[in-house]
Design a protein around this motif. Structure first.
Motif, mmCIF file in Angstrom:
data_model
loop_
_atom_site.group_PDB
_atom_site.id
_atom_site.type_symbol
_atom_site.label_atom_id
_atom_site.label_comp_id
_atom_site.label_asym_id
_atom_site.label_seq_id
_atom_site.Cartn_x
_atom_site.Cartn_y
_atom_site.Cartn_z
ATOM 1 N N ASN A 249 37.340 51.129 51.606
ATOM 2 C CA ASN A 249 38.427 50.224 51.258
ATOM 3 C C ASN A 249 37.880 49.063 50.429
ATOM 4 O OD1 ASN A 249 40.632 48.564 51.115
ATOM 5 N ND2 ASN A 249 40.851 48.263 53.316
ATOM 6 N N ALA A 250 38.382 48.895 49.222
ATOM 7 C CA ALA A 250 37.900 47.820 48.351
ATOM 8 C C ALA A 250 38.734 46.554 48.470
ATOM 9 C CB ALA A 250 37.891 48.293 46.898
ATOM 10 N N SER A 251 39.806 46.589 49.268
ATOM 11 C CA SER A 251 40.693 45.428 49.343
ATOM 12 C C SER A 251 39.951 44.172 49.781
ATOM 13 C CB SER A 251 41.853 45.706 50.301
ATOM 14 O OG SER A 251 42.697 46.721 49.815
ATOM 15 N N TRP A 252 39.043 44.309 50.748
ATOM 16 C CA TRP A 252 38.351 43.139 51.286
ATOM 17 C C TRP A 252 37.517 42.439 50.222
ATOM 18 C CZ3 TRP A 252 33.003 42.834 51.275
ATOM 19 C CH2 TRP A 252 32.313 44.033 51.037
ATOM 20 N N LEU A 253 36.953 43.192 49.276
ATOM 21 C CA LEU A 253 36.117 42.579 48.251
ATOM 22 C C LEU A 253 36.973 41.830 47.237
ATOM 23 C CD1 LEU A 253 33.288 42.093 47.306
ATOM 24 C CD2 LEU A 253 33.293 44.316 46.165
ATOM 25 N N LEU A 254 38.115 42.392 46.849
ATOM 26 C CA LEU A 254 39.018 41.667 45.972
ATOM 27 C C LEU A 254 39.594 40.442 46.686
ATOM 28 C CD1 LEU A 254 38.814 44.418 44.426
ATOM 29 C CD2 LEU A 254 41.175 44.027 43.697
ATOM 30 N N PRO B 249 45.368 22.050 33.406
ATOM 31 C CA PRO B 249 45.270 23.504 33.198
ATOM 32 C C PRO B 249 44.442 24.179 34.284
ATOM 33 C CG PRO B 249 43.864 22.302 31.666
ATOM 34 C CD PRO B 249 44.689 21.287 32.369
ATOM 35 N N ARG B 250 44.924 25.308 34.755
ATOM 36 C CA ARG B 250 44.206 26.075 35.758
ATOM 37 C C ARG B 250 43.529 27.274 35.099
ATOM 38 N NH1 ARG B 250 47.814 26.831 41.230
ATOM 39 N NH2 ARG B 250 48.750 24.781 41.341
ATOM 40 N N ARG B 251 42.395 27.647 35.625
ATOM 41 C CA ARG B 251 41.839 28.924 35.220
ATOM 42 C C ARG B 251 42.534 30.014 36.024
ATOM 43 N NH1 ARG B 251 38.470 26.080 38.135
ATOM 44 N NH2 ARG B 251 37.685 26.877 40.105
ATOM 45 N N GLN B 252 42.635 31.176 35.461
ATOM 46 C CA GLN B 252 43.339 32.274 36.116
ATOM 47 C C GLN B 252 42.376 33.420 36.395
ATOM 48 O OE1 GLN B 252 46.634 33.064 33.408
ATOM 49 N NE2 GLN B 252 48.079 32.392 34.964
ATOM 50 N N ILE B 253 42.443 33.911 37.623
ATOM 51 C CA ILE B 253 41.710 35.096 38.039
ATOM 52 C C ILE B 253 42.727 36.209 38.224
ATOM 53 C CG2 ILE B 253 40.079 36.076 39.680
ATOM 54 C CD1 ILE B 253 39.054 33.564 38.232
ATOM 55 N N LEU B 254 42.569 37.293 37.493
ATOM 56 C CA LEU B 254 43.484 38.423 37.591
ATOM 57 C C LEU B 254 42.803 39.551 38.353
ATOM 58 C CD1 LEU B 254 46.066 39.999 36.792
ATOM 59 C CD2 LEU B 254 44.895 40.608 34.659
ATOM 60 N N CYS B 255 43.411 39.977 39.458
ATOM 61 C CA CYS B 255 42.900 41.103 40.252
ATOM 62 C C CYS B 255 43.843 42.289 40.090
ATOM 63 C CB CYS B 255 42.809 40.729 41.733
ATOM 64 S SG CYS B 255 41.590 39.453 42.126
ATOM 65 N N LEU B 256 43.287 43.418 39.687
ATOM 66 C CA LEU B 256 44.055 44.656 39.549
ATOM 67 C C LEU B 256 43.514 45.653 40.561
ATOM 68 C CD1 LEU B 256 44.036 44.867 35.644
ATOM 69 C CD2 LEU B 256 45.922 44.080 37.088
ATOM 70 N N VAL C 235 38.829 44.444 38.458
ATOM 71 C CA VAL C 235 39.539 45.715 38.567
ATOM 72 C C VAL C 235 38.847 46.588 39.608
ATOM 73 C CG1 VAL C 235 40.361 47.767 37.343
ATOM 74 C CG2 VAL C 235 40.154 45.586 36.123
ATOM 75 N N SER C 236 39.616 47.143 40.523
ATOM 76 C CA SER C 236 39.050 48.124 41.454
ATOM 77 C C SER C 236 39.544 49.506 41.070
ATOM 78 C CB SER C 236 39.420 47.798 42.908
ATOM 79 O OG SER C 236 40.784 48.080 43.169
ATOM 80 N N THR C 237 38.672 50.495 41.230
ATOM 81 C CA THR C 237 39.019 51.874 40.889
ATOM 82 C C THR C 237 38.260 52.835 41.789
ATOM 83 O OG1 THR C 237 39.079 53.508 39.101
ATOM 84 C CG2 THR C 237 37.209 52.016 39.129
ATOM 85 N N TYR C 238 38.819 53.993 42.015
ATOM 86 C CA TYR C 238 38.147 55.009 42.814
ATOM 87 C C TYR C 238 37.082 55.708 41.969
ATOM 88 C CZ TYR C 238 41.898 54.332 46.171
ATOM 89 O OH TYR C 238 42.767 53.785 47.074
ATOM 90 N N SER C 239 35.957 56.034 42.612
ATOM 91 C CA SER C 239 34.845 56.616 41.860
ATOM 92 C C SER C 239 34.121 57.708 42.647
ATOM 93 C CB SER C 239 33.843 55.523 41.475
ATOM 94 O OG SER C 239 33.291 54.916 42.641
ATOM 95 N N SER C 240 34.827 58.378 43.539
ATOM 96 C CA SER C 240 34.199 59.436 44.325
ATOM 97 C C SER C 240 33.789 60.603 43.442
ATOM 98 C CB SER C 240 35.162 59.942 45.401
ATOM 99 O OG SER C 240 35.406 58.940 46.360
#
Length: 286
Positions: free
Chosen positions: A47-52, A157-164, A197-202
């Protein structure tokens, strides 16, 4: 064992942009690590959710500073799931939503259908946008408009972090191909300060001659070439353990940079799959 994220200063914000400087103190945009892409590549069984969520927490309340906005787009979980995980980590995400420092985009609940009538008030009130599969050609415009609108009206101004999160699910569902997704990521990178960006890599997904395997390989290779750093998550080779969930490996991506990417391989433990219990430690050192 070190409490996550203190181990070896790996996660101290070095992969996220410098804070904005105030009026009269310098440029209004970050000068270091701006427009970077971080890739989280995880096996299907991890599960990659915890890292994002960790990167989001670090951006909102950690060492990077307070003047940050996180735009979190998930194709596998709704806002309730993430709110509960953040709560266990000591972060009131509802407060950050109210302060517009956390913006959630739901890419799963209404992808093919309208939202169920019984959807919770939390989900309805705290989700800024629901993406629709049939409107994929307009996703870039929708998300860029959301990013711009979220910045607008700020006195500072805020910096923006985009998580996909799990954007490649769109490819697995047949909504778009690798080229379309890579183009989408490239366009969105130009609107945010740092994109994760998180992606599956199995190996099971990347081998073989099926159209999906070829598309997944093309997508993963394209992201790897753009990334400043790659965070790979994989399960234990020996099977299940009560004390170790898997391996976290940090490597340098293909993006040309003068920044030093501290590479290494570690064990990590995430109890019940949530951020509040996440710990990372050097292999063999508990």
């Amino acid at each position: 064992m070190s409490n996550f994220p203190d181990l070896l200063r790996i996660f101290d914000g070095r992969y996220l942009p410098e804070p904005f400087l105030g009026p009269g103190e310098g440029p209004s945009r970050p000068t270091r690590l701006s427009r970077n892409l971080l890739l989280v590549a995880n096996a299907v069984s991890t599960n990659a959710s915890w890292l994002l969520q960790h990167f989001s927490k670090l951006s909102l309340v950690g060492a990077v500073g307070a003047d940050t906005q996180v735009v979190f787009v998930s194709f596998v979980q709704n806002v309730e799931f993430h709110a509960e995980c953040f709560k266990k980590a000591g972060v009131d995400i509802n407060l950050h939503i109210a302060q517009k420092s956390f913006v959630f985009v739901d890419g799963s609940s209404a992808l093919f259908n309208d939202l169920p009538a019984a959807s919770s008030s939390i989900s309805a009130a705290h989700t800024s946008l629901h993406l629709k599969a049939g409107l994929f050609p307009s996703w870039r415009e929708q998300l860029q408009t959301l990013l711009e609108r979220s910045r607008r009206g700020e006195t500072r101004p805020r910096r923006q972090i985009l998580c996909l999160e799990a954007l490649d699910m769109v490819m697995a569902l047949g909504i778009a191909g690798a080229t379309e997704l890579l183009n989408l990521v490239t366009e969105l990178r130009n609107s945010a300060d740092t994109t994760i960006v998180s992606t599956y890599s199995s190996a099971e997904m990347l081998t073989g001659y099926s159209p999906l395997a070829r598309e997944q390989c093309m997508y993963l290779q394209g992201l790897s070439r753009q990334a400043l750093a790659i965070f790979s998550l994989r399960p234990l080779e020996s099977g299940y353990s009560d004390e170790v969930s898997g391996f976290l490996r940090i490597t340098r991506g293909g993006e040309p940079t003068t920044e030093v990417v501290e590479c290494g391989e570690f064990h990590y433990f995430v109890g019940e799959g949530n951020l509040g219990s996440a710990k990372v430690f050097v292999r063999g050192r508990w």
